[in-house]
Design a protein around this motif. Sequence first.
Motif, PDB file in Angstrom:
ATOM      1  N   GLU A 236       0.841  -1.189   0.000  1.00 57.90           N
ATOM      2  CA  GLU A 236       0.000   0.000   0.000  1.00 57.90           C
ATOM      3  C   GLU A 236       0.874   1.237   0.000  1.00 57.90           C
ATOM      4  O   GLU A 236       1.926   1.262   0.636  1.00 57.90           O
ATOM      5  CB  GLU A 236      -0.857   0.019   1.254  1.00 57.90           C
ATOM      6  CG  GLU A 236      -2.347   0.002   1.169  1.00 57.90           C
ATOM      7  CD  GLU A 236      -3.050   0.229  -0.129  1.00 57.90           C
ATOM      8  OE1 GLU A 236      -3.851  -0.633  -0.471  1.00 57.90           O
ATOM      9  OE2 GLU A 236      -2.848   1.244  -0.805  1.00 57.90           O
TER      10      GLU A 236
ATOM     11  N   ARG B 250      -2.227   6.480   0.259  1.00 59.46           N
ATOM     12  CA  ARG B 250      -3.486   5.776   0.552  1.00 59.46           C
ATOM     13  C   ARG B 250      -3.603   5.443   2.034  1.00 59.46           C
ATOM     14  O   ARG B 250      -4.677   5.569   2.613  1.00 59.46           O
ATOM     15  CB  ARG B 250      -3.604   4.528  -0.313  1.00 59.46           C
ATOM     16  CG  ARG B 250      -3.941   4.865  -1.773  1.00 59.46           C
ATOM     17  CD  ARG B 250      -3.876   3.651  -2.677  1.00 59.46           C
ATOM     18  NE  ARG B 250      -4.572   2.500  -2.198  1.00 59.46           N
ATOM     19  CZ  ARG B 250      -5.861   2.200  -2.442  1.00 59.46           C
ATOM     20  NH1 ARG B 250      -6.579   3.021  -3.185  1.00 59.46           N
ATOM     21  NH2 ARG B 250      -6.396   1.108  -1.970  1.00 59.46           N
TER      22      ARG B 250
ATOM     23  N   VAL C 151      -6.756   7.058   4.636  1.00 56.99           N
ATOM     24  CA  VAL C 151      -7.835   6.214   5.169  1.00 56.99           C
ATOM     25  C   VAL C 151      -8.689   7.004   6.162  1.00 56.99           C
ATOM     26  O   VAL C 151      -9.913   6.890   6.158  1.00 56.99           O
ATOM     27  CB  VAL C 151      -7.290   4.920   5.813  1.00 56.99           C
ATOM     28  CG1 VAL C 151      -8.350   4.218   6.631  1.00 56.99           C
ATOM     29  CG2 VAL C 151      -6.769   3.986   4.732  1.00 56.99           C
TER      30      VAL C 151
ATOM     31  N   TRP D 158     -11.262   8.990   4.209  1.00 55.07           N
ATOM     32  CA  TRP D 158     -11.670   8.227   3.033  1.00 55.07           C
ATOM     33  C   TRP D 158     -12.887   8.816   2.333  1.00 55.07           C
ATOM     34  O   TRP D 158     -12.998   8.728   1.117  1.00 55.07           O
ATOM     35  CB  TRP D 158     -11.895   6.756   3.380  1.00 55.07           C
ATOM     36  CG  TRP D 158     -13.066   6.483   4.274  1.00 55.07           C
ATOM     37  CD1 TRP D 158     -13.054   6.384   5.633  1.00 55.07           C
ATOM     38  CD2 TRP D 158     -14.416   6.227   3.875  1.00 55.07           C
ATOM     39  NE1 TRP D 158     -14.314   6.113   6.105  1.00 55.07           N
ATOM     40  CE2 TRP D 158     -15.164   6.002   5.044  1.00 55.07           C
ATOM     41  CE3 TRP D 158     -15.061   6.178   2.634  1.00 55.07           C
ATOM     42  CZ2 TRP D 158     -16.534   5.737   5.025  1.00 55.07           C
ATOM     43  CZ3 TRP D 158     -16.417   5.903   2.610  1.00 55.07           C
ATOM     44  CH2 TRP D 158     -17.137   5.678   3.795  1.00 55.07           C
TER      45      TRP D 158
ATOM     46  N   PHE E 229      -9.653   6.019  -3.431  1.00 56.12           N
ATOM     47  CA  PHE E 229     -10.254   4.713  -3.177  1.00 56.12           C
ATOM     48  C   PHE E 229     -11.337   4.404  -4.201  1.00 56.12           C
ATOM     49  O   PHE E 229     -12.102   5.289  -4.603  1.00 56.12           O
ATOM     50  CB  PHE E 229     -10.836   4.665  -1.760  1.00 56.12           C
ATOM     51  CG  PHE E 229      -9.799   4.900  -0.699  1.00 56.12           C
ATOM     52  CD1 PHE E 229      -8.863   3.920  -0.384  1.00 56.12           C
ATOM     53  CD2 PHE E 229      -9.728   6.107  -0.041  1.00 56.12           C
ATOM     54  CE1 PHE E 229      -7.889   4.147   0.573  1.00 56.12           C
ATOM     55  CE2 PHE E 229      -8.758   6.349   0.926  1.00 56.12           C
ATOM     56  CZ  PHE E 229      -7.838   5.366   1.229  1.00 56.12           C
TER      57      PHE E 229
ATOM     58  N   GLU F 187     -13.755  -0.206  -2.476  1.00 60.08           N
ATOM     59  CA  GLU F 187     -13.012   0.089  -1.250  1.00 60.08           C
ATOM     60  C   GLU F 187     -13.802   1.017  -0.339  1.00 60.08           C
ATOM     61  O   GLU F 187     -13.820   0.838   0.885  1.00 60.08           O
ATOM     62  CB  GLU F 187     -11.652   0.703  -1.589  1.00 60.08           C
ATOM     63  CG  GLU F 187     -10.702  -0.298  -2.207  1.00 60.08           C
ATOM     64  CD  GLU F 187      -9.466   0.334  -2.806  1.00 60.08           C
ATOM     65  OE1 GLU F 187      -8.435  -0.343  -2.803  1.00 60.08           O
ATOM     66  OE2 GLU F 187      -9.520   1.498  -3.265  1.00 60.08           O
TER      67      GLU F 187
ATOM     68  N   LEU G   8     -14.868   0.289   3.444  1.00 60.86           N
ATOM     69  CA  LEU G   8     -14.550   1.225   4.521  1.00 60.86           C
ATOM     70  C   LEU G   8     -15.806   1.626   5.293  1.00 60.86           C
ATOM     71  O   LEU G   8     -15.797   1.692   6.526  1.00 60.86           O
ATOM     72  CB  LEU G   8     -13.827   2.457   3.966  1.00 60.86           C
ATOM     73  CG  LEU G   8     -12.390   2.205   3.517  1.00 60.86           C
ATOM     74  CD1 LEU G   8     -11.897   3.338   2.621  1.00 60.86           C
ATOM     75  CD2 LEU G   8     -11.475   2.021   4.715  1.00 60.86           C
TER      76      LEU G   8
END
Length: 110
Positions: free
Chosen positions: A16, A20, A24, A27, A33, A37, A41
């Motif tokens: 990763e 990114r 997170v 997000w 993303f 994804e 999440l």
Amino acid sequence: GFCTDIHTKDAAHAGETPVRINLVAAWRESKVFTDAERAALELTEQGTRIADAAGGVTDEAWANAAKHYDEEQLAALCVSSPSSTPPTGWASSPGSPAATTSPASSDDRE
């Protein structure tokens, strides 16, 4: 804490990118993303916010995740986040599968 530290290191070791990993926390506002994804999440966020009376996973979040993941992958998301032991609220989450499996593939990443 410990979990954030170890899983951040695991993600970096698995390839990763730092961007990114750092995004997170943001997000919802980030563009890095995929839709799949984002669904994962959302599902994991709702499933882990039990302590602040968030109400668990909504039917809408579950249905959105189900557009991108099969039952085996959904089960993996439920039991692999945030740890190998599912939080109490997962058992009562709408439509949650009882099966456990290895984590879902990340083949659909950007």
